[in-house]
Write a protein that holds these residues in place. Structure first.
Motif, PDB file in Angstrom:
ATOM      1  N   VAL A  41       0.726  -1.139  -0.013  1.00 38.44           N
ATOM      2  CA  VAL A  41       0.078  -0.282   0.011  1.00 38.44           C
ATOM      3  C   VAL A  41       0.737   1.193   0.011  1.00 38.44           C
ATOM      4  O   VAL A  41       1.982   1.316   0.573  1.00 38.44           O
ATOM      5  N   GLU A  42       0.524   2.245  -0.616  1.00 33.94           N
ATOM      6  CA  GLU A  42       1.193   3.388  -0.803  1.00 33.94           C
ATOM      7  C   GLU A  42       0.326   4.486  -0.486  1.00 33.94           C
ATOM      8  O   GLU A  42      -0.951   4.397  -0.913  1.00 33.94           O
ATOM      9  N   VAL A  43       0.907   5.513   0.335  1.00 35.51           N
ATOM     10  CA  VAL A  43      -0.047   6.812   0.721  1.00 35.51           C
ATOM     11  C   VAL A  43       0.634   8.010   0.158  1.00 35.51           C
ATOM     12  O   VAL A  43       1.834   8.223   0.237  1.00 35.51           O
ATOM     13  N   ILE A  44      -0.282   8.504  -0.582  1.00 41.07           N
ATOM     14  CA  ILE A  44       0.291   9.838  -1.402  1.00 41.07           C
ATOM     15  C   ILE A  44      -0.277  11.212  -0.411  1.00 41.07           C
ATOM     16  O   ILE A  44      -1.733  11.171  -0.572  1.00 41.07           O
ATOM     17  N   PRO A  45       0.565  11.861   0.010  1.00 37.26           N
ATOM     18  CA  PRO A  45      -0.213  12.997   0.997  1.00 37.26           C
ATOM     19  C   PRO A  45      -0.684  13.779   0.121  1.00 37.26           C
ATOM     20  O   PRO A  45      -0.740  14.069  -0.817  1.00 37.26           O
ATOM     21  N   GLN A  46      -2.018  14.133   0.650  1.00 44.83           N
ATOM     22  CA  GLN A  46      -3.330  14.922   0.087  1.00 44.83           C
ATOM     23  C   GLN A  46      -3.791  14.464  -0.947  1.00 44.83           C
ATOM     24  O   GLN A  46      -4.432  15.205  -1.737  1.00 44.83           O
ATOM     25  N   VAL A  47      -3.497  13.223  -1.278  1.00 44.74           N
ATOM     26  CA  VAL A  47      -3.805  12.675  -2.533  1.00 44.74           C
ATOM     27  C   VAL A  47      -4.784  11.342  -2.151  1.00 44.74           C
ATOM     28  O   VAL A  47      -5.996  11.389  -2.558  1.00 44.74           O
ATOM     29  N   GLY A  48      -4.364  10.425  -1.728  1.00 44.18           N
ATOM     30  CA  GLY A  48      -4.991   9.130  -1.088  1.00 44.18           C
ATOM     31  C   GLY A  48      -3.980   8.049  -1.006  1.00 44.18           C
ATOM     32  O   GLY A  48      -3.157   8.266  -0.968  1.00 44.18           O
ATOM     33  N   THR A  49      -4.622   6.943  -0.779  1.00 46.08           N
ATOM     34  CA  THR A  49      -4.038   5.660  -0.440  1.00 46.08           C
ATOM     35  C   THR A  49      -4.593   4.675  -1.523  1.00 46.08           C
ATOM     36  O   THR A  49      -5.658   4.553  -1.946  1.00 46.08           O
ATOM     37  N   TYR A  50      -3.320   3.841  -2.119  1.00 45.73           N
ATOM     38  CA  TYR A  50      -3.463   3.173  -3.287  1.00 45.73           C
ATOM     39  C   TYR A  50      -2.800   1.826  -3.108  1.00 45.73           C
ATOM     40  O   TYR A  50      -1.710   1.753  -2.359  1.00 45.73           O
ATOM     41  N   ILE A  51      -3.284   0.766  -3.729  1.00 45.89           N
ATOM     42  CA  ILE A  51      -2.721  -0.382  -3.775  1.00 45.89           C
ATOM     43  C   ILE A  51      -1.279  -0.181  -4.536  1.00 45.89           C
ATOM     44  O   ILE A  51      -1.193   0.448  -5.563  1.00 45.89           O
ATOM     45  N   SER A  52      -0.326  -0.663  -4.077  1.00 47.75           N
ATOM     46  CA  SER A  52       1.136  -0.545  -4.806  1.00 47.75           C
ATOM     47  C   SER A  52       1.074  -1.111  -6.110  1.00 47.75           C
ATOM     48  O   SER A  52       0.786  -2.178  -6.292  1.00 47.75           O
ATOM     49  N   LYS A  53       1.542  -0.269  -7.080  1.00 47.33           N
ATOM     50  CA  LYS A  53       1.847  -1.160  -8.448  1.00 47.33           C
ATOM     51  C   LYS A  53       3.095  -2.019  -8.320  1.00 47.33           C
ATOM     52  O   LYS A  53       3.783  -1.890  -7.320  1.00 47.33           O
ATOM     53  N   ILE A  54       2.895  -3.042  -9.254  1.00 47.50           N
ATOM     54  CA  ILE A  54       4.051  -4.145  -9.234  1.00 47.50           C
ATOM     55  C   ILE A  54       5.226  -3.450  -9.543  1.00 47.50           C
ATOM     56  O   ILE A  54       5.554  -2.924 -10.604  1.00 47.50           O
ATOM     57  N   LYS A  55       6.400  -3.536  -8.677  1.00 45.43           N
ATOM     58  CA  LYS A  55       7.538  -2.816  -9.062  1.00 45.43           C
ATOM     59  C   LYS A  55       8.846  -3.978  -9.335  1.00 45.43           C
ATOM     60  O   LYS A  55       9.094  -5.039  -8.691  1.00 45.43           O
ATOM     61  N   PRO A  56       9.475  -3.519 -10.328  1.00 47.06           N
ATOM     62  CA  PRO A  56      10.420  -4.513 -11.069  1.00 47.06           C
ATOM     63  C   PRO A  56      11.516  -4.871  -9.778  1.00 47.06           C
ATOM     64  O   PRO A  56      12.329  -5.855  -9.823  1.00 47.06           O
ATOM     65  N   THR A  57      12.000  -3.799  -9.205  1.00 46.63           N
ATOM     66  CA  THR A  57      13.196  -3.923  -8.235  1.00 46.63           C
ATOM     67  C   THR A  57      12.760  -5.031  -7.153  1.00 46.63           C
ATOM     68  O   THR A  57      13.583  -5.571  -6.673  1.00 46.63           O
ATOM     69  N   LEU A  58      11.340  -4.867  -6.734  1.00 47.89           N
ATOM     70  CA  LEU A  58      10.842  -6.006  -5.765  1.00 47.89           C
ATOM     71  C   LEU A  58      10.920  -7.392  -6.132  1.00 47.89           C
ATOM     72  O   LEU A  58      11.175  -8.284  -5.606  1.00 47.89           O
ATOM     73  N   ILE A  59      10.174  -7.437  -7.457  1.00 53.73           N
ATOM     74  CA  ILE A  59      10.430  -8.589  -8.047  1.00 53.73           C
ATOM     75  C   ILE A  59      11.773  -9.326  -8.314  1.00 53.73           C
ATOM     76  O   ILE A  59      11.952 -10.462  -7.882  1.00 53.73           O
ATOM     77  N   GLU A  60      12.959  -8.444  -8.532  1.00 52.60           N
ATOM     78  CA  GLU A  60      14.365  -8.910  -8.837  1.00 52.60           C
ATOM     79  C   GLU A  60      14.831  -9.313  -7.435  1.00 52.60           C
ATOM     80  O   GLU A  60      15.573 -10.504  -7.319  1.00 52.60           O
ATOM     81  N   GLU A  61      14.479  -8.558  -6.150  1.00 56.75           N
ATOM     82  CA  GLU A  61      15.031  -8.962  -5.194  1.00 56.75           C
ATOM     83  C   GLU A  61      14.539 -10.350  -4.558  1.00 56.75           C
ATOM     84  O   GLU A  61      15.157 -11.153  -4.041  1.00 56.75           O
TER      85      GLU A  61
END
Length: 238
Positions: A66-86
């Motif tokens: 989950v990601e929180v963007i201040p004054q915008v909202g809370t979102y499900i994290s998009k799939i990130k290549p770096t985290l897949i690679e790790e």
């Protein structure tokens, strides 16, 4: 809101319950990468107060789901290549070692469980919409190998690190096929049974690295799933 309202497990408090159902909705892709979340809507859907939901969001944020963007909202994290690679890096290293250990010594009763698990996987092949069930059996298959070596906590660590990798794998299974994975699972069992430690390197590459080469179509610009990915960094190529 695509959160499945489920019965609480025995002894499960509101925080544990909401964590379980929200995380399951994220990992199953019912809550899509990039989708916005409303704490108020989730609390209403689950019929609990917002306090445990807020605590769960903080925990999911720590897990990169989950990601929180201040004054915008809370979102499900998009799939990130770096985290897949790790996650792939960790799985390659640890699964090589656990399979080498398994080829030296492995409990017969757990070997039987592995074969039963594969039998259940095969039952899903001719059925539509069984990707979620296969995904559960696949994770259980690998857990059994670690369990057979008394390394359950190591597997738990891999799972914690693999949230983006496992969402990617599920998306691939939904759009491709898991028949090759079943054949590879059979080869793993045969390798353990025959104590054929020389095959470990080959089978880990076939089972973990080779499938990533089929993922490219899922994040190309014309893919219906391209918005699921954070492509500010290139997807890994192994």
């Amino acid at each position: 809101m695509l959160i499945e309202v489920q019965a609480k497990l025995p002894g499960e408090n509101n925080r544990d319950y909401s964590y379980r159902v929200i995380k399951e909705a994220i990992m199953s892709l019912r809550l899509k990468p990039g989708q916005s979340l409303s704490e108020a809507e989730i609390a209403e859907a689950l019929q609990i107060s917002r306090t445990p939901i807020r605590e769960v969001m903080a925990k999911l944020r720590e897990e990169h789901l989950v990601e929180v963007i201040p004054q915008v909202g809370t979102y499900i994290s998009k799939i990130k290549p770096t985290l897949i690679e790790e996650a792939i890096f960790v799985r390659i290293i640890l699964e090589k070692e656990i399979l080498k250990q398994s080829c030296i010594s492995f409990p017969k009763n757990v070997l039987v469980e592995l074969k039963n698990n594969i039998a259940h996987q095969e039952l899903l092949l001719d059925q539509k919409g069984m990707e979620q069930e296969f995904h559960k059996l696949d994770k259980q298959f690998h857990f059994l190998i670690f369990q057979g070596n008394n390394k359950e906590n190591v597997w738990d660590s891999i799972i914690r690190l693999s949230t983006h990798y496992n969402r990617m794998r599920l998306l691939a299974e939904m759009n491709l096929s898991f028949s090759d994975a079943i054949l590879q699972h059979k080869a793993i069992v045969q390798m353990i049974e025959n104590k054929d430690v020389d095959q470990v390197e080959t089978i880990v590459r076939e089972h973990i690295i080779e499938p990533t080469k089929l993922w490219e179509d899922l994040y190309k610009p014309n893919s219906p799933y391209v918005e699921y990915f954070d492509l500010t960094k290139k997807m890994p190529v192994f």
